[in-house]
Design a protein around this motif. Sequence first.
Motif, PDB file in Angstrom:
ATOM      1  N   TRP A  65       2.119   1.913  -3.450  1.00 34.58           N
ATOM      2  CA  TRP A  65       1.091   2.487  -4.329  1.00 34.58           C
ATOM      3  C   TRP A  65       0.786   3.933  -3.927  1.00 34.58           C
ATOM      4  O   TRP A  65       0.539   4.785  -4.783  1.00 34.58           O
ATOM      5  CB  TRP A  65      -0.190   1.635  -4.295  1.00 34.58           C
ATOM      6  N   LEU A  66       0.821   4.186  -2.630  1.00 34.06           N
ATOM      7  CA  LEU A  66       0.609   5.555  -2.151  1.00 34.06           C
ATOM      8  C   LEU A  66       1.665   6.479  -2.748  1.00 34.06           C
ATOM      9  O   LEU A  66       1.347   7.561  -3.267  1.00 34.06           O
ATOM     10  CB  LEU A  66       0.678   5.572  -0.619  1.00 34.06           C
ATOM     11  N   THR A  67       2.910   6.047  -2.686  1.00 32.36           N
ATOM     12  CA  THR A  67       3.997   6.866  -3.237  1.00 32.36           C
ATOM     13  C   THR A  67       3.800   7.095  -4.721  1.00 32.36           C
ATOM     14  O   THR A  67       3.955   8.216  -5.221  1.00 32.36           O
ATOM     15  CB  THR A  67       5.359   6.157  -3.006  1.00 32.36           C
ATOM     16  N   PHE A  68       3.421   6.046  -5.412  1.00 30.76           N
ATOM     17  CA  PHE A  68       3.187   6.179  -6.850  1.00 30.76           C
ATOM     18  C   PHE A  68       2.053   7.170  -7.126  1.00 30.76           C
ATOM     19  O   PHE A  68       2.170   8.032  -8.011  1.00 30.76           O
ATOM     20  CB  PHE A  68       2.846   4.806  -7.444  1.00 30.76           C
ATOM     21  N   SER A  69       0.980   7.073  -6.351  1.00 30.74           N
ATOM     22  CA  SER A  69      -0.167   7.960  -6.574  1.00 30.74           C
ATOM     23  C   SER A  69       0.208   9.421  -6.322  1.00 30.74           C
ATOM     24  O   SER A  69      -0.179  10.313  -7.074  1.00 30.74           O
ATOM     25  CB  SER A  69      -1.329   7.581  -5.650  1.00 30.74           C
ATOM     26  N   GLU A  70       0.962   9.642  -5.251  1.00 30.84           N
ATOM     27  CA  GLU A  70       1.377  11.017  -4.953  1.00 30.84           C
ATOM     28  C   GLU A  70       2.294  11.560  -6.039  1.00 30.84           C
ATOM     29  O   GLU A  70       2.184  12.717  -6.453  1.00 30.84           O
ATOM     30  CB  GLU A  70       2.097  11.064  -3.601  1.00 30.84           C
ATOM     31  N   GLY A  82      -3.571  10.807  -2.103  1.00 26.63           N
ATOM     32  CA  GLY A  82      -2.872   9.537  -2.327  1.00 26.63           C
ATOM     33  C   GLY A  82      -3.446   8.439  -1.454  1.00 26.63           C
ATOM     34  O   GLY A  82      -3.655   7.304  -1.910  1.00 26.63           O
ATOM     35  N   LEU A  83      -3.716   8.780  -0.202  1.00 26.04           N
ATOM     36  CA  LEU A  83      -4.310   7.790   0.711  1.00 26.04           C
ATOM     37  C   LEU A  83      -5.694   7.367   0.218  1.00 26.04           C
ATOM     38  O   LEU A  83      -6.060   6.188   0.284  1.00 26.04           O
ATOM     39  CB  LEU A  83      -4.411   8.368   2.124  1.00 26.04           C
ATOM     40  N   ALA A 102      -6.660   7.357  -2.846  1.00 25.30           N
ATOM     41  CA  ALA A 102      -6.483   6.516  -4.038  1.00 25.30           C
ATOM     42  C   ALA A 102      -6.043   5.105  -3.667  1.00 25.30           C
ATOM     43  O   ALA A 102      -6.266   4.157  -4.410  1.00 25.30           O
ATOM     44  CB  ALA A 102      -5.436   7.152  -4.962  1.00 25.30           C
ATOM     45  N   THR A 103      -5.413   4.984  -2.506  1.00 23.90           N
ATOM     46  CA  THR A 103      -4.871   3.684  -2.081  1.00 23.90           C
ATOM     47  C   THR A 103      -5.841   2.931  -1.175  1.00 23.90           C
ATOM     48  O   THR A 103      -5.650   1.740  -0.917  1.00 23.90           O
ATOM     49  CB  THR A 103      -3.525   3.909  -1.337  1.00 23.90           C
ATOM     50  N   GLN A 123      -6.951  -0.167  -9.516  1.00 22.27           N
ATOM     51  CA  GLN A 123      -6.413   0.911  -8.694  1.00 22.27           C
ATOM     52  C   GLN A 123      -6.048   2.144  -9.512  1.00 22.27           C
ATOM     53  O   GLN A 123      -6.090   3.260  -9.011  1.00 22.27           O
ATOM     54  CB  GLN A 123      -5.165   0.369  -7.990  1.00 22.27           C
ATOM     55  N   LEU A 137      -7.747  11.100  -8.775  1.00 20.11           N
ATOM     56  CA  LEU A 137      -7.330  11.933  -7.651  1.00 20.11           C
ATOM     57  C   LEU A 137      -6.107  12.765  -8.004  1.00 20.11           C
ATOM     58  O   LEU A 137      -5.896  13.835  -7.428  1.00 20.11           O
ATOM     59  CB  LEU A 137      -7.103  11.060  -6.425  1.00 20.11           C
ATOM     60  N   SER A 160      -6.334   6.445  -8.847  1.00 15.53           N
ATOM     61  CA  SER A 160      -5.129   7.271  -8.711  1.00 15.53           C
ATOM     62  C   SER A 160      -5.115   8.401  -9.740  1.00 15.53           C
ATOM     63  O   SER A 160      -4.746   9.537  -9.433  1.00 15.53           O
ATOM     64  CB  SER A 160      -3.871   6.403  -8.873  1.00 15.53           C
ATOM     65  N   SER A 171       0.845  -1.203   0.000  1.00 16.66           N
ATOM     66  CA  SER A 171       0.000   0.000   0.000  1.00 16.66           C
ATOM     67  C   SER A 171       0.877   1.248   0.000  1.00 16.66           C
ATOM     68  O   SER A 171       0.569   2.246  -0.657  1.00 16.66           O
ATOM     69  CB  SER A 171      -0.921   0.006   1.226  1.00 16.66           C
ATOM     70  N   LEU A 201       2.402  10.623  -9.115  1.00 14.95           N
ATOM     71  CA  LEU A 201       1.569  10.861 -10.303  1.00 14.95           C
ATOM     72  C   LEU A 201       0.867  12.212 -10.185  1.00 14.95           C
ATOM     73  O   LEU A 201       0.818  13.001 -11.141  1.00 14.95           O
ATOM     74  CB  LEU A 201       0.545   9.722 -10.438  1.00 14.95           C
ATOM     75  N   SER A 202       0.338  12.503  -8.995  1.00 14.84           N
ATOM     76  CA  SER A 202      -0.339  13.780  -8.762  1.00 14.84           C
ATOM     77  C   SER A 202       0.621  14.939  -8.975  1.00 14.84           C
ATOM     78  O   SER A 202       0.285  15.942  -9.612  1.00 14.84           O
ATOM     79  CB  SER A 202      -0.882  13.844  -7.330  1.00 14.84           C
TER      80      SER A 202
END
Lengths: 639, 313
Positions: free
Chosen positions: A624-629, B35-36, B38-39, B82, B89, B86, A621, A631-632
């Motif tokens: 994936w959190l790091t990847f999502s951030e 991010g949270l 999205a996760t 997922q 967001l 992501s 998790s 990406l943002s």
Amino acid sequence: MKFFGMLLLFSALAVAQPQPSHPPLSQRVVHYQIDAKYDAKAKTLDAAEVLTYKNLTGQPLSSFPFHLYLNAFEPKATWIREAHRQAGQGGRAGLDEWDAKDYGAIDIKKFEVAGQGDLTSQLKFISPDDGNPDDKTVVEVQLPKPIAPGQSVEFHIQFHDKFPQVVARTGHYGDFILGGQWFPKVGVWWHGAWNCHQFHADTEFFADFGVFDVKLTLPKAEVVGATGMQTASAENSDGTKTVTFHAEDVHDFAWTADPYYKVFEDTFQGSGQPVHIRVLMQPANAAQGPREIAIVKNTMQRFDQWYGTYPYPQITVVDPAALQAGGMEYPMFITAGTTWWAPDSLLLPEGVTEHEFGHQYWYGIVATNEFEEAWLDEGINSYTEVKVLESLYGEYRSVVNGKHVTFGDREEQRFGYSQTATFDPMTRKAWQFAGDASYGGVTYGKTASVLLTLESLIGEDTMQHAVRTWFQRYKFTHPTGTDFLKTIEEVSGKDLSWYFNQAVTGTAVLDYEISDAAYWPSDWYEAKRDEKNATYHSEVTVHRKGNFIFPCEIEVRFDDGSMVREHWDGQDRWHRFTYDKKAKLVSAEVDPDHKVWLDVDFFNNSKLAERGDGRARRKLSNYWLTFSELLSQMLGWIS
Amino acid sequence: MTDTRNDSLLRAGWRRLLLAKRYIIWLYVINLALGLAATASLGPRIGSILDSSLYSGRLVHGFDLGVFMELAAKPETARGAQMPASLLLAIAFLVVEIFFVGGILAEYLAAARLERGRFYAACGENFWKMVRLAILFAIAAAITAAIFHGIRTGLGNAFEYSPRERWAFAVQCLVLFIEALALLWVRMWFDLAQTHTVASGERAIRRSARQGWRYARAAGLYRAYFALAVLTVAVIVLGSWFWWSIAPASQVWASFLILQAILFCILAIRWWQRALAVAWWESRVPAQEPVLVTEPEVVVTPPPTLPPPEPAT
């Protein structure tokens, strides 16, 4: 006039052939003498071939089929059709999307049989596998006079090759050329009939053993490598050179040329004669040359020790200019696959070279029928690949050997199989698989997993002894799958038909799970309990999810450190083990020693009585959190 | 790396960044929160497989790719499910950042902390202008990237059959580097356009873009931008090395903290670049262009005058 000229040339070739250097290792059914001129600009080749075929079939032969593999790379050929279907299935894309200039073909200009005249007009294309009238990969000739048993026949063939842009196994790429499957090759008389299949997208090859004398004329600057040993090289006045190769007890001949090859050489001394290792590297990858030498020597050492002597005086390893030509085996000649940037911890180059060298034993020497029983070559070779790489790098590190990231070859093989477990049995003919993924997953991955799992039944040493016996007993003989399975049963002294019926000829799926692992106080019904002297009732339920029946072991652990090993024959659909102890159940695991590599789901093999700390979940998790951030933030760059 | 003037520019930018640090921290917190979100759905899905299995230990102590591939291939993990969350967001974060640009630039321009009302007034007042500028930037960046993509494709075709694979790779890297420099310049151009818009109250976005183009010839500012871009790369490389080498594979919290520190630094450095643009703009642009950080206009209307009472009869 031209005909007589060719006859003179053929006679000269026959005179020039070297004498055999040692007693024949094989029956030597064929003797090919080929004089070829390669046009490096046009990527074409013109050649004269003399094939002497010795009729050892015990019966008169009046028809002969020939492979014309290069015709697979024509628009309506079966190979292209199947590649197109595979691309649609999400498989290898692009094999069906060529420019016309990139197609390949082989054209027989003249076909004569000694004593029977010019039979060119008698040649007839046949499609024994799929009836495709546009496929020209097999041609048949009917002889006016049959060849009696024990007699030989000479075929005199003139042909013209147009090499394809390399997509698989053969062709050109820039100045690089891989000459594979480039000459008319006679089929194999096998089990009372001709065996000469069309070239399919997923099939490889099958041919008779013999002797090859090949002369290649090509530009002087080319660095050349080929099956066999180079016996002569002479420069010509027109800026070309003629290089001569001789090979014995092989069933194919491949060659390569590239003016930019960097040559690395070494010698391996095993239980037989010294073996000259010749590695031809692309200049960009030259730094990887010592890596290639090292893996070849290490692999040869293990094969020599485990299975038997490498019988040839040389092995040539080619680093092709195009990856599509990489990872291919020919007798005494393999193509590798590396890049200049491959770090030492990424063992893919070693994996490819080891695998292709392993083919020398299974495809090259035992020489099973790759069309009909591909698993005997690719599958056994994948199994021995796992064993060799693990002996060198470790069980879970033989593909990626990083500090934190690891990946083992046996995991790779099993993963390939687990994605396609239900489609095809291992014994399916190569062109009849449901698709490219199933062919690969079953032929390579399942066979390796079946043999690794077999080690848990007969023992690792017995398994190695069985494979050695298979090699020693059947080398140079074209054995079958039945021969292989019988050898294992004989060496192990066990009836394994129950296993082979499910694993080899069937599509049963092996999946055992711990469906329940729980405990509760034995006196749960009491309102007040003595916590100090409490006893607990624990239950573990093992469930056979798949239809593959296999005996299994179960390890049950308790919180006082005690452990119990149980055995279950796996016949029923489920079985429950119960315990009454002063300790609480911690976990239960089926196949605790991780020997059953046919199990398609390892996650459900174990269960904790109480939910774990969730670190693996949190770790993933977090990624994936790091990847999502990230990406943002990357998208936020637009703001 | 930079001359004295650039150093002073960097310092001036740094001072402004510190001034607006609470908003940068807010942006980081929003980035983390999104991010949270999205996760959020990932944990329960993979937890149902991992939390009760001993096999998951191979993902904790080290990282076994085979185990990960097996997990990713399971239908329960719903491969690909997922990514849409992501992406969605990430777009939300883009909108938030666009909203904050006007306010933070106003604070940079004021060189003093703005009271909350004035800050959000600047955010709101400039929001749609920033949206339009972002669209213009995306177009300019896409054209730049397309041109370089064409160059790289052409070079790839030219080198396709070359035996000098490493040389071809080096050339491709060089072109990629030049492309990155060009995109950095385009970003600087639009940062200046944004600064001009906030500072002058310019309503015509194309005029702001033209002004930005005019100002973007500043070599000193570009060098400072480049220095910070290098700093970003250094933070990523060193941070990743630190994460890879120091954080034990099984220590999820340590890994989380290091990765978040890297992400925070990347975000802060980006806002430092914008602060550079403001500092440079203030030092170079004629003073007649007023900085528009106005109090909300209060319209004082005189009390209605009543007609004089009619004389009593």
